[in-house]
Scaffold this motif. Structure first.
Motif, PDB file in Angstrom:
ATOM      1  N   THR A 164       0.819  -1.219   0.000  1.00  0.00           N
ATOM      2  CA  THR A 164       0.000   0.000   0.000  1.00  0.00           C
ATOM      3  C   THR A 164       0.850   1.264   0.000  1.00  0.00           C
ATOM      4  N   ASP A 165       2.018   1.219   0.619  1.00  0.00           N
ATOM      5  CA  ASP A 165       2.892   2.395   0.600  1.00  0.00           C
ATOM      6  C   ASP A 165       3.352   2.703  -0.827  1.00  0.00           C
ATOM      7  N   VAL A 220      -7.202   5.919  -2.290  1.00  0.00           N
ATOM      8  CA  VAL A 220      -5.777   5.685  -2.063  1.00  0.00           C
ATOM      9  C   VAL A 220      -5.377   6.115  -0.654  1.00  0.00           C
ATOM     10  N   THR A 221      -5.913   7.224  -0.177  1.00  0.00           N
ATOM     11  CA  THR A 221      -5.593   7.692   1.165  1.00  0.00           C
ATOM     12  C   THR A 221      -5.969   6.660   2.218  1.00  0.00           C
ATOM     13  N   ASN A 222      -7.076   5.953   2.002  1.00  0.00           N
ATOM     14  CA  ASN A 222      -7.575   4.990   2.985  1.00  0.00           C
ATOM     15  C   ASN A 222      -7.358   3.548   2.559  1.00  0.00           C
ATOM     16  N   ALA A 276       0.892   9.586  -5.888  1.00  0.00           N
ATOM     17  CA  ALA A 276       1.377  10.954  -5.708  1.00  0.00           C
ATOM     18  C   ALA A 276       2.125  11.426  -6.960  1.00  0.00           C
ATOM     19  N   LYS A 282       0.489   4.418  -2.696  1.00  0.00           N
ATOM     20  CA  LYS A 282       0.347   5.833  -2.328  1.00  0.00           C
ATOM     21  C   LYS A 282       1.438   6.678  -2.985  1.00  0.00           C
ATOM     22  N   VAL A 294      -8.433   9.865  -4.779  1.00  0.00           N
ATOM     23  CA  VAL A 294      -7.673  10.356  -3.630  1.00  0.00           C
ATOM     24  C   VAL A 294      -8.191   9.727  -2.342  1.00  0.00           C
ATOM     25  N   ARG A 295      -9.506   9.679  -2.194  1.00  0.00           N
ATOM     26  CA  ARG A 295     -10.074   9.109  -0.966  1.00  0.00           C
ATOM     27  C   ARG A 295      -9.766   7.627  -0.851  1.00  0.00           C
ATOM     28  N   ASN A 302      -6.874   1.423   5.413  1.00  0.00           N
ATOM     29  CA  ASN A 302      -7.815   1.680   6.505  1.00  0.00           C
ATOM     30  C   ASN A 302      -9.162   1.074   6.128  1.00  0.00           C
TER      31      ASN A 302
END
Length: 371
Positions: A5-6, A61-63, A13, A9, A58-59, A66
């Motif tokens: 996941t890192d 990938v950000t989560n 970016a 992200k 964005v939402r 999570n």
């Protein structure tokens, strides 16, 4: 397989650095050229749609790591996308367009491992969305037809609409639903939140004119009784906690008042509970629902209503940003808190309340961005 996941992200970016317009344009150009049958699912003008695509990415990938935040969002998205005519068969085409776009903007940074990770991540997204859609297919329609019955232009840029559905809409007080003005702006949708609790056929919508917003312009400037709407499925989790009996703090900015009025309506039907409602606006002109707020405070002894104005020296009541006024008004650490308004107002208010001692897990919020 284990998804890095890192790496996703970091790669996103890099891709996003090329600009949201360019990324979204490449995605939709590929999708429509390769799969032209998907074009009719989208509005004629794609300007707002491009913003929504990037916002959703964005939402996600950000989560991405999570699950508790991401899965409910994807399930809402899957149920809501049925109104566009989205089928499980469309997801592979979207996935192909997405991976092609990511590869194009990644350049030499693209690797087989990134390809595999993005494909696996998108597979989870597609499965979650399509699974949620399939679960409700037999239980509820993709949209509800409605008629505009009343348009009350409260200010030059805020209208309160009454609409009537043919069958009850299954939203919960505080939830939102997307609105398509089918006779005015077909295939254009925007989220609005009913200002009354569910249970009947009539729904009250508070609409603020957004510069360049096709749906808000149609509803504020052109809507009249008899116009037809479509209402999408309910989304959002800014609702009452059924297990809680704590007092409530409700904080609204502008038309963010609508869902909190629905919450008050629901509380009244349930017998009431000590509740403080703070409404914030920039000027006296923007107190568009003053009459109803006064009536609510008069009708319900368990409800206190406070109006705060930030930028108008004519106002003799509480002055300043509503988040500051609320924080200075008392100790809210023992309350359940619901906040709704513009993204900036919500961000400031939530941060101010947390800094004043309100536990973050007691705060639910919704912002009215470009949903």
């Amino acid at each position: 397989m284990t998804i890095d996941t890192d790496a996703l992200k970091a790669n996103f970016a890099v891709v996003a650095g090329h600009g949201p317009d360019e990324v979204a344009q490449h995605f939709y150009s590929y999708l429509f050229l390769r799969y032209p049958e998907t074009r009719d699912m989208f509005p004629p003008s794609m300007t707002k749609q491009r913003d929504r695509l990037v916002g959703a990415l964005v939402r996600i990938v950000t989560n991405v790591d999570n699950v508790g935040e991401l899965v409910p969002y994807l399930e809402d998205l899957g149920r809501d996308h049925r109104k566009f005519g989205t089928l499980a068969a469309h997801y592979p085409a979207v996935g192909e367009a997405l991976l092609t776009t990511l590869r194009h903007f990644s350049g030499d940074a693209w690797t087989e491992k990134l390809q595999a990770d993005w494909a696996a991540a998108y597979g989870i997204v597609a499965d979650t969305m399509s699974g949620a859609a399939q679960k409700v297919d037999a239980a509820e329609p993709a949209w509800w037809d409605a008629d505009v019955t009343e348009v009350d232009l409260r200010t030059f840029d805020i209208a309160v609409l009454k609409v009537r559905t043919e069958t009850p809409h299954p939203y919960v007080a505080g939830q939102s639903l997307s609105v398509e003005p089918t006779t005015l702006r077909p295939r254009e949708w925007r989220l609005y939140t009913p200002a009354n609790a569910p249970g009947g056929l009539e729904i009250e919508l508070h609409v603020r004119l957004i510069d360049g917003g096709p749906v808000s312009t149609a509803l504020v400037r052109r809507a009249s009784p008899g116009d037809r709407l479509r209402l999408g499925p309910p989304v959002g989790r800014m609702v009452l906690d059924p297990a809680s009996t704590r007092p409530l703090l409700l904080v609204a900015g502008s038309t963010g008042l609508a869902p909190l009025k629905a919450i008050v309506d629901q509380l009244a039907r349930d017998g009431g509970r000590p509740t403080h409602l703070f409404f914030g606006a920039r000027s006296v002109r923007e107190i568009y629902d003053r009459k109803d707020l006064d009536l609510l405070a008069e009708r319900h002894p368990w409800l206190t209503v406070v109006i705060a104005i930030s930028d108008d020296i004519r106002w003799k009541g509480p002055r300043g940003p509503v988040g500051t006024v609320v924080a200075e008004a008392g100790d809210w650490s023992g309350h359940d808190v619901l906040v709704c308004g513009s993204p900036a107002m919500v961000k400031f208010t939530v941060a101010t309340l947390v800094a004043s001692g309100v536990p973050e897990n007691r705060i639910s919020f919704e912002d009215f961005g470009d949903s």
